[in-house]
Design a protein around this motif. Structure first.
Motif, short mmCIF file in Angstrom:
data_model
loop_
_atom_site.label_atom_id
_atom_site.label_comp_id
_atom_site.label_asym_id
_atom_site.label_seq_id
_atom_site.Cartn_x
_atom_site.Cartn_y
_atom_site.Cartn_z
N GLY A 145 16.01 7.10 -21.67
CA GLY A 145 15.54 6.33 -22.76
C GLY A 145 15.27 5.06 -22.65
N VAL A 148 10.15 3.96 -21.01
CA VAL A 148 9.39 5.03 -21.50
C VAL A 148 8.35 5.00 -20.57
CG1 VAL A 148 10.39 5.61 -23.55
CG2 VAL A 148 8.41 3.99 -23.44
N ASN A 231 14.79 11.42 -22.36
CA ASN A 231 15.27 11.13 -23.82
C ASN A 231 15.10 12.47 -24.51
OD1 ASN A 231 15.20 10.11 -26.97
ND2 ASN A 231 16.57 8.99 -25.60
#
Length: 339
Positions: A145, A148, A231
C-alpha cells in the motif's frame, strides 16, 4: 533494546496500547517509551500499576499533538510537528530508541519515518511488507500500500528488502515470486514483465510468477507486487476471513447436529482462527528507511501490540537493515558489471 510506541494511535485508545506495551515488557527485557500526552498516559499507567521491575523499563515521552486517522499525511507532517508519531521517530533519529511501533495513521507513519530517518543508501522507495498465512508457513508480501505507482526497479528492490526480512524468520534462501495473472514468464503487464527480467538475472532465489490462487499454497517465501495490487490482496484477505467465519457461525446455528459438531471441533476452529488472525503477526514492517518501523492495524488489541513490539525488537536484533543494504549493494554491483 528500546522501542518507542506511538501511544496515541489506534482505535482502542492509549489504555489498550499501554497494556500491550506491558505485555511485551513482561515477555522480554525491552525498554519502552510511551509517546503521547503525558498527563493522559500517566493516568492510564497508574491504573495498571506495573511491578517495579517492569515500571523501571517504561517511560513517558510527552507530545502535544496527535495525527488522526482522517488527517492527510502530508498536511499532518507540516502542521503537527509535535505529534506522537513524529516524536517517536525523532527518538530513533536521535539514537534514543531502536524502533517505532504505531497503530495510527499508516500514511503519516510512513511519511514521518522517511522525513525523520531518511532512506537506506541505494533504496529508491521504502515500502510496507506483510505476512500472509498459507498452507505451509507465512509468506511475506511487499508492497501492500505504500507505493501504488511503481517502476520495475522499485519492485526489484521490494524483492531484496522482503527477502532480507524473510531471512530473520528462518528462511536462509527465500523463494521469490512476482504476483501476476499467469504462471508463464510472458504473462502480465509491462511492469511485471520488466521486473521479471530483473529478478531472473539477479542473485535472488527467484522462482517465477505467482498467480492469485497460489498465494496461500505456501510454495514461495516472498511475493512481490506494487502497493495498489498488494493492498487489494490484503483487504480482500481480511474481508474473506471475517465473512468466512460469519458464514460458518450462521450455518452452525441452523441445526442441532451442526451445533454438536461445532462443540466437538471447537479446538480445530480455535486453531484455524489463530492461524489466520493478523494479530498473530503484530504488524507490517516498514522496510527501506534508515531505522525500524512497525505499522499496526488500527483495530490492534494489546496482544497485537505486544507481538508488534517483539517483532520490531527481532528486526533490530537480526540487523535487518544491514541485510537490506548488503542486498542492495550486491545487486547494484552485479548490474554494473553486466553493463
Amino acid at each position: 533494546m528500546h522501542i518507542a510506541l506511538d501511544a496515541m494511535g489506534g482505535d482502542h485508545g492509549p489504555e489498550e496500547l499501554i497494556a500491550g506495551a506491558l505485555l511485551a515488557a513482561e515477555q522480554s527485557d525491552i525498554h519502552i517509551s510511551l509517546v503521547g500526552d503525558e498527563v493522559l498516559l500517566q493516568s492510564h499507567l497508574a491504573k495498571v500499576a506495573p511491578d517495579s521491575s517492569i515500571a523501571s523499563r517504561i517511560e513517558i515521552v510527552h507530545s502535544s499533538q496527535v495525527v488522526e486517522m482522517k488527517d492527510n499525511p502530508v498536511d499532518a507532517m507540516r502542521k503537527k510537528k509535535d505529534s506522537s508519531i513524529m516524536v517517536a521517530f525523532d527518538l530513533v533519529g536521535q539514537g534514543k530508541a531502536d524502533a517505532v511501533v504505531s497503530a495510527g495513521n499508516s500514511g503519516a507513519t510512513m511519511a514521518a519515518a522517511v522525513r525523520k530517518l531518511g532512506r537506506l543508501k541505494g533504496v529508491s522507495r521504502p515500502g510496507i511488507a506483510s505476512f500472509f498465512p498459507t498452507l505451509k508457513k507465512p509468506v511475506v508480501m511487499m508492497d501492500i500500500g505504500a507505493n501504488v505507482e511503481c517502476r520495475p526497479q522499485h519492485l526489484f528492490q521490494f524483492a531484496i528488502m522482503a527477502s532480507a526480512f524473510s531471512k530473520i524468520h528462518s528462511n536462509s534462501s527465500p523463494r521469490v515470486g512476482i504476483l501476476t495473472i499467469g504462471e508463464e514468464s510472458g504473462k502480465g503487464n509491462t511492469l511485471v514483465k520488466e521486473t521479471y527480467d530483473l529478478l531472473e538475472n539477479s542473485s535472488l532465489n527467484f522462482i517465477g510468477n505467482v498467480e492469485g490462487r497460489d498465494v496461500y499454497k505456501g510454495e514461495v517465501d516472498v511475493i512481490v507486487c506494487d502497493g495498489f495490487v498488494g493492498n487489494i490482496c490484503l483487504k480482500i484477505s481480511e474481508g474473506l476471513v471475517e465473512v468466512a467465519m460469519k458464514m460458518l457461525r450462521d450455518e452452525i446455528v441452523k441445526s442441532i447436529p451442526a451445533k454438536i459438531g461445532y462443540l466437538l471441533a471447537r479446538p480445530a476452529f480455535r486453531a484455524f482462527k489463530k492461524r489466520v488472525d493478523y494479530s498473530t503477526y503484530g504488524g507490517a514492517p516498514l522496510l527501506g528507511v534508515n531505522g525500524i518501523g512497525m505499522i499496526c492495524h488500527g483495530k490492534s488489541d494489546r496482544k497485537t501490540i505486544r507481538n508488534a513490539i517483539c517483532e520490531a525488537a527481532k528486526m533490530v536484533n537480526n540487523n535487518v537493515n544491514q541485510e537490506i543494504s548488503r542486498g542492495i549493494a550486491v545487486e547494484s554491483a552485479t548490474a554494473q558489471s553486466e553493463e
